[in-house]
Scaffold this active site. Structure first.
Site, PDB file in Angstrom:
ATOM      1  N   GLY A  16      23.238   1.766 -11.812  1.00 64.11           N
ATOM      2  CA  GLY A  16      24.378   2.465 -11.212  1.00 64.11           C
ATOM      3  C   GLY A  16      24.459   3.897 -11.716  1.00 64.11           C
TER       4      GLY A  16
ATOM      5  N   ASP B 198      27.657   7.222 -12.487  1.00 60.12           N
ATOM      6  CA  ASP B 198      29.050   7.670 -12.411  1.00 60.12           C
ATOM      7  C   ASP B 198      29.207   8.838 -11.453  1.00 60.12           C
ATOM      8  OD1 ASP B 198      30.137   5.843 -14.443  1.00 60.12           O
ATOM      9  OD2 ASP B 198      28.701   6.877 -15.714  1.00 60.12           O
TER      10      ASP B 198
ATOM     11  N   LYS C 215      25.557   9.436 -16.095  1.00 59.70           N
ATOM     12  CA  LYS C 215      25.620   8.007 -16.388  1.00 59.70           C
ATOM     13  C   LYS C 215      26.216   7.827 -17.784  1.00 59.70           C
ATOM     14  CE  LYS C 215      22.314   5.176 -15.626  1.00 59.70           C
ATOM     15  NZ  LYS C 215      23.363   4.196 -15.262  1.00 59.70           N
TER      16      LYS C 215
ATOM     17  N   GLU D 292      19.540   2.999 -21.045  1.00 59.31           N
ATOM     18  CA  GLU D 292      19.310   3.250 -19.610  1.00 59.31           C
ATOM     19  C   GLU D 292      18.296   4.376 -19.413  1.00 59.31           C
ATOM     20  OE1 GLU D 292      23.567   1.873 -17.664  1.00 59.31           O
ATOM     21  OE2 GLU D 292      23.377   3.901 -18.415  1.00 59.31           O
TER      22      GLU D 292
END
Ligand code: 5RP
Length: 226
Positions: A83, A85, A95, A104
């Site tokens: 995902g 942000d 992120k 990540e």
């Protein structure tokens, strides 16, 4: 972001996953939906090996019996699905809202491709409304904090800083703290990235520049693949 949109973005990215892939598995509520869909596929006999980007994701994967490896065991991956942000039109990302930015980024860097899954509210013209997570070593927190403030001011920027968790600081999987920097507007993400990484106490930050290859944005009209 509604659950339906998260599931739609996750389902679109799942189509990129091929049998036998070495797959990085992201962290966050959207990535969780991807993990659940992947788990259902694995339960039907689909074979992949996953490398989770956080302890939280590892636990979720284990609950679905998704075969896992560590990045030590499998240091090169075909694809990571994660995902974000914020995403801008150059595929630059913020992120780390979930605090997993270091792993990540390590996993993204080890992956041949990165697919980002999000809803279309995360698409921005300029990064920075979402506070930028900066992961720091707890040792010398005040000195690192001051150095970050100096770096921000030398770049001609302003950004109030906040220690995530305040008096009971949030601790990352790597045992670090996170300082969230509210820029509002990051015009030169690359310059900011380089300057922050020059500060010894800064372990990593949430600007992901040059990682994302494909972005699946879910909205009312369906999923757009960028
Ligand atoms: C975690 C992350 C997440 O991918 C990011 O915060 C987006 O999360 P969500 O899908 O819950 O909005 O970077 O460190």
């Amino acid at each position: 972001m509604s659950l339906e949109l998260k599931i739609e973005a996750a389902a679109a990215a799942l189509e990129l996953v091929e049998e036998g892939m070495r797959l990085g598995i992201g962290t966050g509520s959207t990535a969780d939906e991807f993990t659940k869909l992947l788990g259902a596929k694995v339960a039907n006999g689909f074979k992949i090996t996953g490398v989770p980007t956080s302890e939280r994701t590892r636990e979720l994967c284990e609950s679905f019996s998704i075969p896992l490896a560590t990045l030590e065991e499998m240091p090169e991956l075909d694809l990571v699905v994660d995902g974000a942000d914020e995403v801008d039109h150059q595929f630059q990302l913020i992120k780390g809202g979930g605090g997993a930015l270091l792993r990540e980024k390590i996993v993204a860097n080890a992956s041949e491709k990165m697919a980002v899954i999000a809803d279309d509210s995360k698409l921005v013209d300029t990064l920075g409304v979402f506070p930028l997570p900066i992961e720091v070593n707890p040792f010398g927190l005040k000195a690192t904090w001051n150095a970050i403030e100096k770096c921000i001011s030398e770049l001609g920027l302003e950004a109030p800083l906040a220690l995530r968790g305040g008096g009971s600081p949030f601790v990352t999987d790597g045992g670090h703290y996170i300082i969230d920097a509210s820029f509002g507007h990051i015009s030169d993400a690359s310059a900011l990235s380089d300057s922050l990484l020059n500060i010894p106490g800064v372990v990593e930050h949430g600007l992901f520049l040059g990682y994302a290859d494909v972005v699946f944005l879910a909205g009312e009209a369906g999923v757009r693949r960028l």
